[in-house]
Design an enzyme around this catalytic site. Structure first.
Site, PDB file in Angstrom:
ATOM      1  N   LYS A  69       0.804  -1.221   0.000  1.00  0.00           N
ATOM      2  CA  LYS A  69       0.000   0.000   0.000  1.00  0.00           C
ATOM      3  C   LYS A  69       0.841   1.278   0.000  1.00  0.00           C
ATOM      4  CE  LYS A  69      -4.071  -2.026   2.205  1.00  0.00           C
ATOM      5  NZ  LYS A  69      -5.079  -1.886   3.271  1.00  0.00           N
ATOM      6  N   ASN A  90      -4.803   2.111  -1.583  1.00  0.00           N
ATOM      7  CA  ASN A  90      -5.344   0.749  -1.674  1.00  0.00           C
ATOM      8  C   ASN A  90      -6.225   0.546  -2.907  1.00  0.00           C
ATOM      9  OD1 ASN A  90      -7.651   2.227  -0.723  1.00  0.00           O
ATOM     10  ND2 ASN A  90      -8.516   0.314   0.049  1.00  0.00           N
ATOM     11  N   GLY A 128       0.578  -2.109  14.732  1.00  0.00           N
ATOM     12  CA  GLY A 128       0.888  -2.046  13.303  1.00  0.00           C
ATOM     13  C   GLY A 128       1.246  -0.650  12.857  1.00  0.00           C
ATOM     14  N   TYR A 227     -10.253 -10.101   8.481  1.00  0.00           N
ATOM     15  CA  TYR A 227     -11.627 -10.550   8.273  1.00  0.00           C
ATOM     16  C   TYR A 227     -11.737 -12.030   7.935  1.00  0.00           C
ATOM     17  CZ  TYR A 227     -10.400 -10.185   3.343  1.00  0.00           C
ATOM     18  OH  TYR A 227      -9.783 -10.348   2.133  1.00  0.00           O
TER      19      TYR A 227
END
Length: 284
Positions: A69, A90, A128, A227
């Site tokens: 990204k 993205n 992160g 997810y």
């Protein structure tokens, strides 16, 4: 009726867990557009080749995921101002002349999903410091966040991440090393923006232990950007300890719908996208 065939895709590594083809094909069908959406798992040295392939093969656009990204920025002809501020892209739209325009739809995906649970966030814990984390920081800014504590195993890299963002956001940052037993300060939200917990080799890992989570304010929201699987180890801990939580599917759907609008100019049926994702997980 639009007769264009929309060739779309996603680049990243790994991609075996990605369900973007499922939700984007549903989006295409929901507005009666012909098209395809393919996964391209590539190494960093092959990004330029992939972009040339997309242009020669008349692709309309593509998504970018971990770990490219930020890397993708150097290959783009134009970058939307919001994506430039975030420092990560993205979503890329390919014009008819082959020029590449970068956008960031992660920020709207994150912001809108948190807003359903909390109107305001003042104090956040973030794991992160990659491209997704950068979008999260700007989403937190829009939610009124005043302080973010970034936990990391790479102190030097994370300090650079923080220095880059603090002037753009006016958020007060602190950086701490991840330890086996962390005692959290009072926070409204804890966010995992790392790949830990993702289906595959990281599936049985969590950025934080269950013991450490017990020190978190009980009213805090836990948000795992992963997810797949739907219930990561972090989400399992959250449920067991009675925390309110969000998994990454909501963000995936919302950012995906925004990306679809960029590529096609049309509003997809978000409910159908959600239903197709849930059906996918029921059938695996």
């Amino acid at each position: 009726m639009n007769t264009d065939f929309y060739k779309l895709g996603i680049i990243g590594k790994p991609l075996s867990h990605s369900i973007s083809p499922v939700i984007q094909k549903t989006a295409l069908d929901s507005v009666k557009l012909g098209g395809s959406y393919e996964k391209f798992e590539i190494d960093a040295e092959n990004i330029f080749k992939a972009l040339e392939f997309f242009k020669k093969s008349n692709y309309k656009g593509f998504n970018v995921t971990i770990p490219y990204k930020v890397e993708i920025l150097k290959y783009l002809d134009q970058v939307a101002e919001s994506a430039k501020n975030i420092g990560a892209v993205n979503t890329v739209k390919i014009s008819k002349n082959g020029s590449l325009m970068g956008f960031n739809t992660d920020i709207s995906g994150f912001y809108s999903s948190v807003l359903k649970k909390r109107e305001k966030i003042e104090n956040a814990i973030l794991f992160g410091s990659g491209g997704a984390a950068q979008a999260v920081v700007f989403g937190l800014k829009d939610l009124g966040c005043k302080h973010i504590c970034v936990y990391t195993r790479n102190f030097g890299k994370t300090k650079i991440f923080v220095e880059k963002l603090k002037d753009k956001t006016n958020i007060d940052f602190s950086v701490k090393l991840i330890e086996d037993n962390i005692t959290f300060e009072k926070a409204n939200i804890l966010i995992n923006s790392t790949p830990l917990g993702t289906k595959g080799e990281n599936e049985n890992l969590s950025v934080v232990s269950k013991n450490s989570l017990e020190s978190l304010n009980k009213d805090a929201l836990i948000y795992d950007l992963v997810y797949n699987p739907q219930e990561t180890l972090l989400i399992k801990y959250a449920k067991e300890l009675g925390f309110d939580y969000i998994n990454g599917l909501e963000m995936l759907i919302m950012q995906g719908a925004e990306a679809f609008k960029i590529w096609t100019g049309l509003e997809p049926d978000i409910k159908k996208m959600q239903d197709s994702a849930r059906k996918y997980f029921l059938n695996i």
